[in-house]
Write an enzyme that holds these catalytic residues in place. Structure first.
Site, mmCIF file in Angstrom:
data_model
loop_
_atom_site.group_PDB
_atom_site.id
_atom_site.type_symbol
_atom_site.label_atom_id
_atom_site.label_comp_id
_atom_site.label_asym_id
_atom_site.label_seq_id
_atom_site.Cartn_x
_atom_site.Cartn_y
_atom_site.Cartn_z
ATOM 1 N N LYS A 116 0.813 -1.209 0.000
ATOM 2 C CA LYS A 116 0.000 0.000 0.000
ATOM 3 C C LYS A 116 0.851 1.266 0.000
ATOM 4 C CE LYS A 116 -3.739 -2.476 2.309
ATOM 5 N NZ LYS A 116 -3.095 -3.784 2.151
ATOM 6 N N GLU A 183 -1.803 6.668 7.794
ATOM 7 C CA GLU A 183 -2.474 7.579 6.877
ATOM 8 C C GLU A 183 -3.613 8.273 7.614
ATOM 9 O OE1 GLU A 183 -4.028 5.275 3.663
ATOM 10 O OE2 GLU A 183 -5.638 4.400 4.838
ATOM 11 N N HIS A 218 -12.534 -3.001 10.409
ATOM 12 C CA HIS A 218 -12.045 -2.709 9.060
ATOM 13 C C HIS A 218 -12.172 -3.913 8.131
ATOM 14 C CE1 HIS A 218 -10.469 0.806 11.065
ATOM 15 N NE2 HIS A 218 -9.781 0.031 11.867
ATOM 16 N N ARG A 274 -5.947 -9.016 -6.914
ATOM 17 C CA ARG A 274 -6.492 -10.372 -6.757
ATOM 18 C C ARG A 274 -8.002 -10.294 -6.867
ATOM 19 N NH1 ARG A 274 -8.695 -9.776 -1.708
ATOM 20 N NH2 ARG A 274 -7.616 -8.384 -0.276
#
Length: 614
Positions: A116, A183, A218, A274
């Site tokens: 990421k 982030e 999440h 994926r």
């Protein structure tokens, strides 16, 4: 031509890939850990190869063993599924270097997007550097993998260091990579993603949008396609960004580009190189089999210039063996009976009699409903879940039904904070008041040696059950005619499996199934209690018992017997089904006993520690 596919995965996704391979006449090969020796994916494959051990790091994360299994079994292609090694470029290279077909994107594309941090750099973004109070809240996130593992929300600066440590530990265990980054965390945004499909001839499809905002830890719980309420301009923008991301890395195969949408703005999150868990909703809306398309693309075939047109609406719910009311604790045991009404799609890796273990994700199945409109799809899916037969450990079924019927969801006003706001009401116990009586009457019929006419009515009979955390006592009596009666309720019929009761002029039917002390009455789960409690089963006040089987991964720093603790303070962490679970102090006081150490395996009900309340 692909003639035999090894799926480098387990459970539901392995079974799903095998299903398409079977339809296309392709032979299938499973790999399995010792914990999965009797798992459904192992049984349905044409051949299966053992990976010794149980931990993912010893089995499904061992790319070298999987390549050897493919060669030994005669497979000429490998499908990675999702999770495990599906976004591991080194594994993709190892498959290709062995002369096998890799059913996925090029290793270079995986490297560019699977991390990421590197994906954000590619899209012109960057994770936060040094975090200050003005940056809060922030999200600590694993650079590799997904599924909610290795992610922590930090709202206070002093929570950042322990969150980083916890996320690193969890990410390393789940993905073999402990890299994490930080982030900004957007409160109450919508999680929207775009399914892409690209061939080796330069064609890239953007297959609509999906909304995956309902999440716990999440990790997605309910997903749908298309994402409701998006302005056409915003949806077009998301499509364009997704196609741009795919072309930027010469992508091939199926992938997903994820965004966080707040108002009319979209923030790039990541690209998953994926197949996603929620791919069935896109399949339903576009009339495609994405696994079949993956296979065709891997064989070098070209996509048509334009994708098919979307039709209707599809919603998917993930059914988990977990207890949402108690910190989403995973549940284990035997799945005695599992049946879903006709009319919805069921993707699962379990069937009747299978064991739900401690080593892997607790997802039992995905149920998918497709209908002309969103409202019809919601009603169809909620009804199917409500009528499903689930005999075994507790699940999140009731939560799913209530979520689908919640006004925020039915009016498409949900966001990623949905469960933060509504979890207490969605998990409030609402047991069927007549379920204990039905259980008692069925039990009496199944165990009684006597019956028939009685000259005098009997004394009231009593039975005790645990239901929704409370103890329930049921009273009923035999009549002179050999029947049964209970206060305010007329017993129309009772046998060991079926009870019919009438109350206030309304007749209801109850199907009863018993497995030892575990009793299921329609959708209600009860536990039969002994007539007299076992005094040896009592624990000292303040005892902390393991809520699930697992491994003690760490104990709070400086925590020793005699230490002062505060109510709600994390004392230790258990790892079960690839997730960490905190064990909190029940009250403010003194830790009078600590019975475990890091690395120790515990079972449900094991004594972990004792806190003496001040």
């Amino acid at each position: 031509m692909i003639t035999s596919v090894l799926v480098a995965n387990r459970g539901e996704i392995a079974c799903r890939v095998f299903r398409t391979c079977g339809e296309l006449g392709i032979r299938t090969v499973a790999v399995y850990s010792d914990a999965d020796a009797n798992a459904l994916h192992t049984r349905v494959a044409d051949a299966a190869v053992r990976l010794p051990g149980a931990a993912p790091s010893d089995t499904y994360l061992r790319g070298d063993l999987i390549v050897k299994a493919a060669l030994a079994s005669g497979a000429n292609a490998v499908h990675p599924g999702y999770g495990f090694l599906s976004e591991n470029a080194d594994f993709a290279r190892a498959v290709l270097d062995a002369g096998l077909v890799w059913i996925g994107p090029p290793p270079e594309a995986i490297e560019a997007m699977a991390s990421k941090t590197r994906a954000k750099e590619l899209m012109g973004l960057a994770p936060l550097g040094e975090v200050a109070d003005t940056d809060l809240p922030v999200l600590v996130k694993a650079a590799a993998g997904g599924g909610g593992r290795g992610m922590r929300v930090v709202r206070r600066l002093e929570e950042l260091a322990p969150a980083l440590e916890s996320a690193r530990t969890e990410a390393a265990s789940a993905f073999g990579d402990g890299e994490v980054f930080v982030e900004p965390y957007v409160e109450n945004g919508r999680h929207v993603e775009v399914q892409i499909l690209a061939d080796t001839h330069g064609t890239v499809w953007a297959l609509g949008t999906r909304d995956c905002s309902l999440q716990r830890r999440h990790q997605k719980v309910i997903e749908e396609a298309p994402a409701p309420g998006l302005a056409p301009e915003l949806a077009d923008s998301l499509h364009d960004m997704a196609v741009h991301a795919a072309r930027a890395v010469d992508y091939v195969g199926a992938g997903t580009v994820e965004f966080l949408v707040a108002g009319d703005k979209a923030h790039f999150l990541e690209m998953n190189t994926r197949l996603q868990v929620e791919h069935p909703v896109t399949e339903a809306v576009f009339g495609l089999d994405l696994v079949a398309e993956q296979l065709r693309i891997a064989e070098g075939r070209a996509l048509p210039d334009e994708p098919p047109h979307a039709r209707g609406h599809a919603i998917e719910a993930r059914l988990y063996a977990e207890d949402p009311a108690h910190d989403w604790a995973p549940q284990t045991g035997t799945l005695h009976r599992f049946a879903v009404p006709d009319g919805v799609r069921l993707d699962t890796g379990f069937t009747d009699g299978d064991d739900i273990g401690v080593h892997y994700d607790p997802m039992l199945a995905k149920l998918v409903a497709h209908a002309p409109t969103r409202a019809e799809a919601i009603r169809k899916l909620a009804g199917a879940l409500d009528r499903a037969t689930l005999h075994g450990p507790p699940t999140n079924r009731d939560l799913l039904v209530r979520s689908l019927r919640h006004e925020e969801f039915t009016t498409a006003r949900m966001d990623t904070g949905f469960y933060d706001r509504h979890l207490p009401t969605l998990t409030a116990p609402t047991p069927d008041p007549h379920a204990p009586l039905a259980a008692a009457l069925a039990d009496t019929h199944g165990r009684s040696r006597f019956g028939g006419w009685r000259n005098v009515p009997s004394q009231p009979q009593t039975k005790r059950y645990a239901l929704a955390g409370e103890e329930i006592e049921v009273r009923y009596r035999h009549t002179r005619a050999g029947g049964l009666e209970a206060d305010g309720v007329r017993v129309v019929h009772a046998d060991a499996r079926l009870v019919v009761l009438e109350a206030d002029g309304v007749r209801r039917t109850f199907e009863v199934a018993r497995y030892g002390d575990e009793i299921h009455v329609n959708t209600t789960r009860l536990t039969a209690l002994p007539r007299f409690p076992d005094p040896t089963a009592q624990h000292a006040q303040g005892s902390l018992l393991a809520p699930m089987p697992g491994t003690v991964v760490r104990v709070a720093d400086g925590l020793t017997e005699g230490a002062a603790v505060q109510a709600g303070q994390p004392l230790l962490w258990l790892e079960a089904m690839k997730m960490e679970h905190k064990v909190l102090a029940p009250s403010t006081g003194t830790l009078s006993a600590l019975h475990v150490v890091p690395g120790q395996q515990v079972t449900v009900g094991s004594l972990l520690a004792v806190v003496r309340e001040t």
